[in-house]
Design a protein around this motif. Structure first.
Motif, short mmCIF file in Angstrom:
data_model
loop_
_atom_site.label_atom_id
_atom_site.label_comp_id
_atom_site.label_asym_id
_atom_site.label_seq_id
_atom_site.Cartn_x
_atom_site.Cartn_y
_atom_site.Cartn_z
N LEU A 35 0.84 -1.20 0.00
CA LEU A 35 0.00 0.00 0.00
C LEU A 35 0.87 1.25 0.00
N ALA A 36 1.97 1.22 0.74
CA ALA A 36 2.88 2.36 0.75
C ALA A 36 3.40 2.68 -0.65
N SER A 37 3.71 1.64 -1.40
CA SER A 37 4.20 1.83 -2.77
C SER A 37 3.13 2.45 -3.66
N THR A 38 1.87 2.00 -3.51
CA THR A 38 0.78 2.57 -4.30
C THR A 38 0.62 4.06 -3.99
N LEU A 39 0.63 4.40 -2.70
CA LEU A 39 0.43 5.80 -2.31
C LEU A 39 1.59 6.66 -2.78
N LYS A 40 2.81 6.20 -2.58
CA LYS A 40 3.99 7.03 -2.89
C LYS A 40 4.33 7.02 -4.38
N ASP A 41 4.44 5.81 -4.95
CA ASP A 41 4.96 5.71 -6.31
C ASP A 41 3.91 5.97 -7.37
N LEU A 42 2.66 5.62 -7.08
CA LEU A 42 1.60 5.89 -8.05
C LEU A 42 1.04 7.29 -7.88
N PHE A 43 0.65 7.65 -6.64
CA PHE A 43 -0.08 8.90 -6.43
C PHE A 43 0.76 10.06 -5.90
N GLY A 44 1.99 9.81 -5.55
CA GLY A 44 2.86 10.90 -5.12
C GLY A 44 2.65 11.37 -3.70
N TYR A 45 2.06 10.53 -2.83
CA TYR A 45 1.95 10.89 -1.42
C TYR A 45 3.35 10.94 -0.79
N THR A 46 3.48 11.76 0.24
CA THR A 46 4.73 11.87 0.98
C THR A 46 4.63 11.06 2.27
N GLU A 47 5.62 10.22 2.53
CA GLU A 47 5.66 9.50 3.80
C GLU A 47 6.26 10.43 4.86
N VAL A 48 5.48 10.72 5.91
CA VAL A 48 5.91 11.70 6.90
C VAL A 48 6.26 11.08 8.24
N SER A 49 5.92 9.78 8.42
CA SER A 49 6.21 9.13 9.69
C SER A 49 6.23 7.63 9.45
N ARG A 50 7.11 6.92 10.20
CA ARG A 50 7.18 5.47 10.06
C ARG A 50 7.64 4.84 11.37
N SER A 51 6.93 3.79 11.79
CA SER A 51 7.36 2.97 12.91
C SER A 51 7.31 1.52 12.45
N ALA A 52 7.48 0.58 13.37
CA ALA A 52 7.53 -0.83 12.99
C ALA A 52 6.26 -1.30 12.30
N ASP A 53 5.11 -0.82 12.76
CA ASP A 53 3.85 -1.33 12.22
C ASP A 53 2.88 -0.23 11.80
N GLU A 54 3.38 0.97 11.53
CA GLU A 54 2.51 2.07 11.11
C GLU A 54 3.29 3.08 10.29
N ALA A 55 2.62 3.63 9.26
CA ALA A 55 3.20 4.70 8.45
C ALA A 55 2.13 5.73 8.15
N ILE A 56 2.53 6.99 8.06
CA ILE A 56 1.59 8.08 7.78
C ILE A 56 2.00 8.74 6.46
N PHE A 57 1.02 8.94 5.59
CA PHE A 57 1.25 9.52 4.27
C PHE A 57 0.34 10.73 4.10
N GLN A 58 0.85 11.75 3.40
CA GLN A 58 0.06 12.95 3.14
C GLN A 58 0.08 13.27 1.65
N SER A 59 -1.10 13.58 1.11
CA SER A 59 -1.17 13.98 -0.29
C SER A 59 -0.72 15.43 -0.45
N VAL A 60 -0.99 16.25 0.58
CA VAL A 60 -0.49 17.63 0.62
C VAL A 60 0.35 17.72 1.88
N GLU A 61 1.64 17.86 1.71
CA GLU A 61 2.55 17.76 2.85
C GLU A 61 2.22 18.80 3.91
N GLY A 62 2.11 18.33 5.15
CA GLY A 62 1.82 19.21 6.28
C GLY A 62 0.35 19.41 6.56
#
Length: 313
Positions: A170-197
C-alpha cells in the motif's frame, strides 16, 4: 505529473437510513446534502452528509442495506475515519456532547500526532475527532444552520486509517503511483500525506496479520480521493492501468466522474472529480430535502420511490 489535493468522500454501509440520518444530522451536526440512490442498485438509498454544499473532502456517504449483518473486524480494510474540529477545546465540547447523547467514546488522547477523541456511531463505525488548528481546506464552507456551535463544528475529513497485511504494498501505491509523501514510520505504522503538512489528505496505514474484515453495518466500503477535473481523471486512469491494476474505467456519477480500483491488499479506492457537484440539480438552500435522481434514472422515479421507505427526519 498531477498531485492528489486530498480526500473526496468516503462511503460506508448502514442498516437503517432513518437512524443514520438522526445520528449524522442531529448529533454530529452535519448537513445532509443529497438524498439519492445507489446508481448500480436503485432499490437502496445513498445518503451524503458534509458541509454547506458537500464540498470535496467533507462528504460522508452511506448505502442503506437493511439486511446488513454485524461487521467482523479484521485486516485489509479501511478501519477508522478522522474528522477535523477547530481546536483542542472543541474536543472537550464533543466529549460532553457524546455523553449527553449516549455516544460511545474514549478519553481525549493523541492520534497521528494531534489531540484527538475516538468515538463510534450507533452501528460501531469507528471515528476520531482531531484538533485541526488551522489545517482545513480553503474551499470548505461552514453549514450555518448546524445544531453544533460554529466554534466546534466538524469541518471535514482528516486522516483515514487503513489496516493491511502488506504495508509496503500500500505504501508503494500511495507514494509511487499517487505521489503521497511518507511523513512518519514505525515498525507497524506509516503516515502519508497527499499535501505535505496538511491533515485533510492524510492516510494512516497500520500493519496487521490475521483474517480479513467481513463487512456489515458500520463498515467502510471505499475511500475516494480528489482530482480537479476530467483531464486529471483520464491521466490517473492511464497511471492506474500502467501500474497493472484493473479499474472500472471512468464512470459518470452525474455529481462527479470517477473510477474504481483495488490495490494489492484489496482496499477499494475511487478517484473522483471535484465537479460538477451537488448543486447541479438543486439550489444551496434546499440541498438534501428531497430525493434527487440522475437524469438516466428519472423515468424510474415512481417505481424507485415506491421501493424506498421514507426517512424519519
Amino acid at each position: 505529473m498531477y498531485n492528489i489535493p486530498g480526500h473526496h468522500h468516503i462511503s460506508m454501509i448502514t442498516k437503517n437510513a432513518s437512524k443514520n440520518n438522526h445520528f449524522y444530522r442531529h448529533i454530529l451536526g452535519l448537513r445532509r446534502v443529497k438524498v439519492t440512490v445507489n446508481q448500480d442498485d436503485p432499490t437502496m438509498y445513498h445518503l451524503f452528509y458534509g458541509d454547506k454544499i458537500g464540498s470535496p473532502g467533507t462528504e460522508l456517504t452511506f448505502f442503506e442495506m437493511p439486511p446488513a449483518g454485524k461487521t467482523h473486524r479484521g485486516t485489509n480494510a479501511i478501519t477508522r475515519i478522522g474528522l477535523l474540529v477547530p481546536s483542542e477545546q472543541s474536543l472537550h465540547f464533543w466529549k460532553m456532547r457524546f455523553e449527553k447523547f449516549g455516544v460511545y467514546h474514549e478519553e481525549i488522547t493523541t492520534y497521528a500526532n494531534r489531540p484527538a477523541l475516538k468515538f463510534e456511531d450507533h452501528e460501531g463505525l469507528r471515528f476520531v475527532l482531531l484538533a485541526a488548528n488551522g489545517e482545513i481546506a480553503e474551499h470548505w464552507k461552514t453549514w450555518e444552520k448546524s445544531d453544533v456551535p460554529r466554534e466546534h463544528i466538524i469541518q471535514g475529513m482528516g486522516p483515514v486509517e487503513m489496516t493491511v497485511r502488506r504495508l509496503e504494498k500500500l505504501a508503494s501505491t500511495l507514494k509511487d503511483l499517487f505521489g503521497y509523501t511518507e511523513v512518519s514510520r514505525s515498525a507497524d505504522e506509516a503516515i502519508f500525506q497527499s499535501v505535505e503538512g496538511e491533515a485533510f489528505g492524510e492516510i494512516i496505514v497500520k500493519a496487521l496479520d490475521g483474517p480479513s474484515e467481513r463487512p456489515g453495518r458500520g463498515s467502510i466500503h471505499h475511500l475516494a480521493i480528489r482530482v480537479r477535473n476530467d483531464k486529471e481523471l483520464s491521466y490517473w486512469e492511464d497511471q492506474v492501468k500502467q501500474r497493472g491494476f484493473q479499474s472500472s474505467g471512468i464512470v459518470d456519477r452525474y455529481y462527479f466522474k470517477s473510477l474504481y480500483f483495488r490495490e494489492s491488499n484489496g482496499i477499494l479506492f475511487e478517484i473522483a472529480t471535484d465537479g460538477p457537484g451537488f448543486t447541479i440539480d438543486g439550489n444551496v438552500e434546499t440541498l438534501g430535502e428531497r430525493l434527487d435522481l440522475p437524469p438516466f434514472l428519472e423515468n424510474q422515479r415512481t417505481e424507485i420511490e415506491k421501493n424506498l421507505k421514507p426517512i424519519e427526519e
